[in-house]
Design an enzyme around this catalytic site. Structure first.
Site, PDB file in Angstrom:
ATOM      1  CB  SER A  58     -35.638  77.525 -19.112  1.00 15.09           C
ATOM      2  OG  SER A  58     -36.281  77.017 -18.168  1.00 15.09           O
ATOM      3  CE1 TYR A  66     -34.658  72.851 -21.939  1.00 16.63           C
ATOM      4  CE2 TYR A  66     -34.799  73.168 -19.654  1.00 16.63           C
ATOM      5  CZ  TYR A  66     -35.425  73.486 -21.128  1.00 16.63           C
ATOM      6  OH  TYR A  66     -36.343  74.345 -21.434  1.00 16.63           O
TER       7      TYR A  66
HETATM    8  N1  LIG Z   1     -42.425  74.108 -22.027  1.00 12.83           N
HETATM    9  C1  LIG Z   1     -41.890  74.490 -20.898  1.00 12.83           C
HETATM   10  O1  LIG Z   1     -42.238  74.078 -19.725  1.00 12.83           O
HETATM   11  C2  LIG Z   1     -40.744  75.382 -21.287  1.00 12.83           C
HETATM   12  C3  LIG Z   1     -40.141  76.034 -20.165  1.00 12.83           C
HETATM   13  C4  LIG Z   1     -38.933  76.839 -20.056  1.00 12.83           C
HETATM   14  C5  LIG Z   1     -38.658  76.986 -21.401  1.00 12.83           C
HETATM   15  N2  LIG Z   1     -39.183  76.411 -22.438  1.00 12.83           N
HETATM   16  C6  LIG Z   1     -38.480  76.797 -23.813  1.00 12.83           C
HETATM   17  O2  LIG Z   1     -39.093  77.290 -24.613  1.00 12.83           O
HETATM   18  C7  LIG Z   1     -38.820  76.836 -26.035  1.00 12.83           C
HETATM   19  C8  LIG Z   1     -39.947  76.300 -26.737  1.00 12.83           C
HETATM   20  O3  LIG Z   1     -40.197  74.966 -26.193  1.00 12.83           O
HETATM   21  P1  LIG Z   1     -41.887  74.309 -26.253  1.00 12.83           P
HETATM   22  O4  LIG Z   1     -42.119  74.035 -24.735  1.00 12.83           O
HETATM   23  O5  LIG Z   1     -42.561  75.158 -26.851  1.00 12.83           O
HETATM   24  O6  LIG Z   1     -41.556  72.836 -26.826  1.00 12.83           O
HETATM   25  P2  LIG Z   1     -42.086  72.045 -27.921  1.00 12.83           P
HETATM   26  O7  LIG Z   1     -43.608  72.173 -27.906  1.00 12.83           O
HETATM   27  O8  LIG Z   1     -41.418  70.739 -28.018  1.00 12.83           O
HETATM   28  O9  LIG Z   1     -41.682  72.741 -29.282  1.00 12.83           O
HETATM   29  C9  LIG Z   1     -40.326  72.937 -29.700  1.00 12.83           C
HETATM   30  C10 LIG Z   1     -40.293  73.389 -31.124  1.00 12.83           C
HETATM   31  O10 LIG Z   1     -38.946  73.437 -31.578  1.00 12.83           O
HETATM   32  C11 LIG Z   1     -38.435  73.028 -32.581  1.00 12.83           C
HETATM   33  N3  LIG Z   1     -37.423  72.378 -32.880  1.00 12.83           N
HETATM   34  C12 LIG Z   1     -36.645  71.264 -31.945  1.00 12.83           C
HETATM   35  N4  LIG Z   1     -35.501  71.325 -32.312  1.00 12.83           N
HETATM   36  C13 LIG Z   1     -35.236  71.821 -33.422  1.00 12.83           C
HETATM   37  C14 LIG Z   1     -34.243  71.903 -34.461  1.00 12.83           C
HETATM   38  N5  LIG Z   1     -33.142  71.188 -34.362  1.00 12.83           N
HETATM   39  N6  LIG Z   1     -34.386  72.814 -35.287  1.00 12.83           N
HETATM   40  C15 LIG Z   1     -35.493  73.664 -35.612  1.00 12.83           C
HETATM   41  N7  LIG Z   1     -36.379  73.631 -34.748  1.00 12.83           N
HETATM   42  C16 LIG Z   1     -36.602  72.778 -33.696  1.00 12.83           C
HETATM   43  C17 LIG Z   1     -39.862  71.920 -32.791  1.00 12.83           C
HETATM   44  O11 LIG Z   1     -40.147  71.719 -34.299  1.00 12.83           O
HETATM   45  P3  LIG Z   1     -39.670  70.419 -35.053  1.00 12.83           P
HETATM   46  O12 LIG Z   1     -39.473  69.283 -34.366  1.00 12.83           O
HETATM   47  O13 LIG Z   1     -40.573  70.461 -36.191  1.00 12.83           O
HETATM   48  O14 LIG Z   1     -38.364  70.875 -35.452  1.00 12.83           O
HETATM   49  C18 LIG Z   1     -40.839  72.741 -32.206  1.00 12.83           C
HETATM   50  O15 LIG Z   1     -41.629  73.496 -33.107  1.00 12.83           O
HETATM   51  C19 LIG Z   1     -37.594  75.830 -25.734  1.00 12.83           C
HETATM   52  O16 LIG Z   1     -36.432  76.556 -25.966  1.00 12.83           O
HETATM   53  C20 LIG Z   1     -37.765  75.412 -24.494  1.00 12.83           C
HETATM   54  O17 LIG Z   1     -36.384  75.092 -23.879  1.00 12.83           O
HETATM   55  C21 LIG Z   1     -40.304  75.497 -22.384  1.00 12.83           C
END
Ligand SMILES: NC(=O)c1ccc[n+]([C@@H]2O[C@H](COP(=O)([O-])OP(=O)(O)OC[C@H]3O[C@@H](n4cnc5c(N)ncnc54)[C@H](OP(=O)(O)O)[C@@H]3O)[C@@H](O)[C@H]2O)c1
Length: 262
Positions: free
Chosen positions: A136, A149
């Site tokens: 991130s 985080y």
């Molecule tokens: N959105 C942003 O602004 C942003 C910015 C910087 C970085 N990121 C990073 O991008 C990545 C994806 O996040 P996102 O924004 O796409 O979030 P999201 O929409 O909440 O998706 C998160 C995914 O991770 C899965 N997950 C959560 N806990 C898990 C576990 N214990 N085991 C397996 N799967 C798990 C969830 O599925 P289940 O709940 O079904 O397991 C879901 O598919 C993360 O690493 C986040 O830190 C996001």
């Protein structure tokens, strides 16, 4: 590596957000995707909706090493593995219950190690493959109320940086991804109590645009992805002068982004 028909890609956190967008883009290009997440129903529905045949790796909890190892074994040969699954809880550290900082650490940090360590022996044996670690912008400059985080994201960055060097000459490579604000469900559980600096964010990047940028980086074997590009500028500025980065962030996100001067 080229991504196309027959490419085998395992994506963690494939049920929603960036992981789901990656799965959709990969499937559209003919890849066979291993759809890993805890929620089986969601990845089953996704597999049905995607073109081609995919592997549902439901009930995969990345914070449980045995669960990740089983998913990797079930999927079989891997060309691309994306350690993407992650969670966030934004709150002052002084008020954060230990169960919550343990969960963030276990999913974001240990989950990444479990995913990479499970896939790596196969990649090394075949002498080819690509690893993507989704860190991130918060791994470059962590924000108040997102201390743990941000720390897990910085840990991912340091790990992936070193691993890319370690894998020199093996045919296996690593790309670290530093997204800024992306429109996903990451904060849906805490929308009503997000810090002021995060509510001041400008438009979030659509998840599919993020996914396209990641796949371009894999094909070009880029070391790091910063998207949107301002993430790179802020990260570099923070490296040179944290106070200068604070001043810029105060202008962009308000005083809560850097309340302490000096
Ligand atoms: N959105 C942003 O602004 C942003 C910015 C910087 C970085 N990121 C990073 O991008 C990545 C994806 O996040 P996102 O924004 O796409 O979030 P999201 O929409 O909440 O998706 C998160 C995914 O991770 C899965 N997950 C959560 N806990 C898990 C576990 N214990 N085991 C397996 N799967 C798990 C969830 O599925 P289940 O709940 O079904 O397991 C879901 O598919 C993360 O690493 C986040 O830190 C996001």
């Amino acid at each position: 590596m080229n991504i196309g028909p027959g490419t085998r890609a395992l994506v963690t956190g494939a049920s929603r957000g960036i992981g789901r967008a990656l799965a959709e883009r990969l499937a559209a290009r003919g890849a066979v995707v291993g759809l890993a997440a805890r929620t089986t129903r969601e990845v089953e529905a996704l597999a049905d909706a995607l073109p081609g045949e995919h592997v549902v790796l439901g009930d995969t909890d990345v914070s449980d090493r045995a669960s990740v190892e089983a998913a990797v074994e079930r999927f079989g040969r891997i060309d691309l593995v994306v350690a993407n699954a992650g969670i966030a809880h934004y709150e002052p550290f002084a008020e954060q219950p230990p169960e919550r900082f343990e969960a963030i650490t276990n999913v974001n940090w240990l989950g990444t190690l479990y995913t990479v360590s499970s896939a790596l022996p196969g990649l090394l044996r075949q002498g080819s493959g690509h690893i993507v670690v989704v860190s991130s912008g918060a791994g470059l400059r962590a924000f108040p109320q997102a201390a743990v985080y941000g720390a897990t994201k910085a840990a991912q960055r340091a790990f992936a940086d070193a691993l890319r060097h370690e894998l020199t000459g093996t045919g296996v490579s690593v790309t670290t991804v530093h997204p800024g604000e992306v429109a996903t469900s990451l904060h849906d559980h805490e929308r009503d109590r997000m810090p002021a600096w995060s509510r001041a964010a400008t438009r979030a990047v659509p998840a599919h645009r993020m996914a396209d940028r990641i796949l371009r980086a894999v094909e070009a074997d880029e070391r790091q992805v910063f998207h949107p590009p301002v993430v790179r500028v802020l990260g570099a500025l923070h490296g040179i002068s944290p106070a200068a980065a604070d001043a810029v962030l105060r202008r962009l996100r308000g005083a809560s982004a850097a309340p302490r001067r000096g």
